[in-house]
Motif scaffolding. Structure first.
Motif, PDB file in Angstrom:
ATOM      1  N   VAL A   7      -9.519  45.641 -29.439  1.00 11.83           N
ATOM      2  CA  VAL A   7      -9.356  44.242 -29.038  1.00 11.83           C
ATOM      3  C   VAL A   7      -8.208  43.644 -29.838  1.00 11.83           C
ATOM      4  O   VAL A   7      -8.269  43.558 -31.066  1.00 11.83           O
ATOM      5  N   VAL A   8      -7.158  43.251 -29.123  1.00 17.96           N
ATOM      6  CA  VAL A   8      -5.962  42.692 -29.752  1.00 17.96           C
ATOM      7  C   VAL A   8      -5.796  41.260 -29.273  1.00 17.96           C
ATOM      8  O   VAL A   8      -5.802  40.985 -28.071  1.00 17.96           O
ATOM      9  N   SER A   9      -5.632  40.343 -30.210  1.00 11.48           N
ATOM     10  CA  SER A   9      -5.438  38.930 -29.906  1.00 11.48           C
ATOM     11  C   SER A   9      -4.010  38.547 -30.293  1.00 11.48           C
ATOM     12  O   SER A   9      -3.547  38.867 -31.390  1.00 11.48           O
ATOM     13  N   VAL A  10      -3.303  37.853 -29.397  1.00  8.85           N
ATOM     14  CA  VAL A  10      -1.877  37.620 -29.591  1.00  8.85           C
ATOM     15  C   VAL A  10      -1.501  36.246 -29.045  1.00  8.85           C
ATOM     16  O   VAL A  10      -2.099  35.769 -28.075  1.00  8.85           O
ATOM     17  N   PRO A  11      -0.524  35.557 -29.641  1.00  5.84           N
ATOM     18  CA  PRO A  11      -0.042  34.289 -29.071  1.00  5.84           C
ATOM     19  C   PRO A  11       0.629  34.503 -27.719  1.00  5.84           C
ATOM     20  O   PRO A  11       1.084  35.600 -27.395  1.00  5.84           O
ATOM     21  N   PHE A  12       0.719  33.441 -26.937  1.00  4.18           N
ATOM     22  CA  PHE A  12       1.261  33.524 -25.585  1.00  4.18           C
ATOM     23  C   PHE A  12       2.679  34.094 -25.578  1.00  4.18           C
ATOM     24  O   PHE A  12       3.009  34.948 -24.750  1.00  4.18           O
TER      25      PHE A  12
END
Length: 312
Positions: free
Chosen positions: A96-101
């Protein structure tokens, strides 16, 4: 065994410190504000230290609270990670990778493709969201952020300290440009401005770039094109809508393919680096370590301006 503080009180403290509110902490924990307040008092009695300054409905960490918060958040995160591993058992782990737009399409996606070439059956969940995110509750393996200050309790790896340089499509420059690559002669309406939003003040502007190039021009954003994402600025430039201050790490593929031209070798560094954050207990996991290694590769080298050719 050493004496441990009351764990329910530690959890209440961590959530209250992270959210900055007993009310928000109560909502997250599913209890009343009075119950959270009582748990905090129990912990303060246990430590014989005041952890929060209370001013009506507002709270702020004391020096003692700041001292214990990073270790507390880290410890709870590692306990949660152990629990997930035990519950998952032999199930395949999802990355699970969370990244800015702004980073999702032009920067992260090509690197995920490189990772998947080595792990073709790896399940990946990419979440595009702004800071802050709750890495523990949302079961995020890797959070990528602009700046190194968002998650003090997590392991942090600096990835790239990007810079911006003027870019435009070959077609745009053939129509509006000049042989001297003199941007001071370009009309204000042809500049693309990136509006990073109210939470950021360290991003370079066209005035900063002209100053770095030895000039004093400051194109007025109200006379040009304005976009709300740095990736969108690069996309607008690629489509021939003007000249953007493109982030080198995002524009590198288009520059190498000739879809964009670098109009100057002068660049301006961003105010903050991009960083990866993860729970310490997850840092050695093969998929996470592999992705961090790919993301941590050296940024593309400087680009010299060149005139568009017949092939462009």
């Amino acid at each position: 065994m050493e004496k441990l503080p009351p764990l329910n009180a530690v959890r209440a403290f961590e959530v209250a410190a992270r959210t900055g509110s007993f009310t928000l902490a109560a909502t997250e924990l599913g209890v009343s504000s009075a119950a959270v307040s009582q748990q905090i008092r129990n912990l303060e009695d246990w430590f014989s230290k005041q952890l929060f300054v209370r001013n009506g409905n507002r709270i702020a960490l004391t020096d003692a609270g700041h001292a214990i918060y990073p270790q507390t958040a880290r410890a709870l995160g590692e306990i949660a990670a152990v629990g997930r591993r035990m519950l998952e058992g032999g199930l395949r782990t999802r990355l699970v990778v969370s990244v800015p737009f702004s980073l999702a399409e032009l920067w992260l996606a090509p690197r995920l493709a490189a990772l998947l070439s080595g792990f073709p059956q790896m399940p990946i969940d990419v979440r595009v969201e702004d800071d802050p995110v709750d890495v523990v509750r949302q079961n995020i393996d890797l959070r990528i952020s602009y700046g190194d200050y968002h998650y003090p309790a997590l392991k942090m790896v600096r990835l790239v300290h990007d810079d911006v340089l003027p870019v435009a499509s070959p077609e745009f420059w053939q129509h509006y440009g000049n042989e001297a690559f003199d941007l001071s002669r370009i009309h204000e309406s042809q500049f693309i401005h990136t509006n990073w939003g109210p939470n950021y003040a360290s991003h370079p502007t066209w005035a900063d770039w002209f100053a770095a190039a030895g000039g004093n021009r400051a194109p007025d954003p109200s006379h040009g094109r304005r976009v709300g994402l740095s990736s969108l600025a690069i996309g607008a430039a690629r489509l021939g809508l003007g000249i953007a201050l493109g982030q080198r790490a995002m524009a590198s593929t288009d520059l190498e393919a000739g879809r964009l031209l670098a109009l100057s070798s002068v660049s301006v560094r961003l105010g903050q680096p991009y960083c990866a954050f993860m729970l310490p207990a997850k840092a050695e996991r093969a998929d996470i370590a592999g992705l961090v290694a790919l993301l941590n590769k050296t940024a593309p080298s400087a680009c010299e301006p060149r005139a568009p050719s017949d092939r462009d």
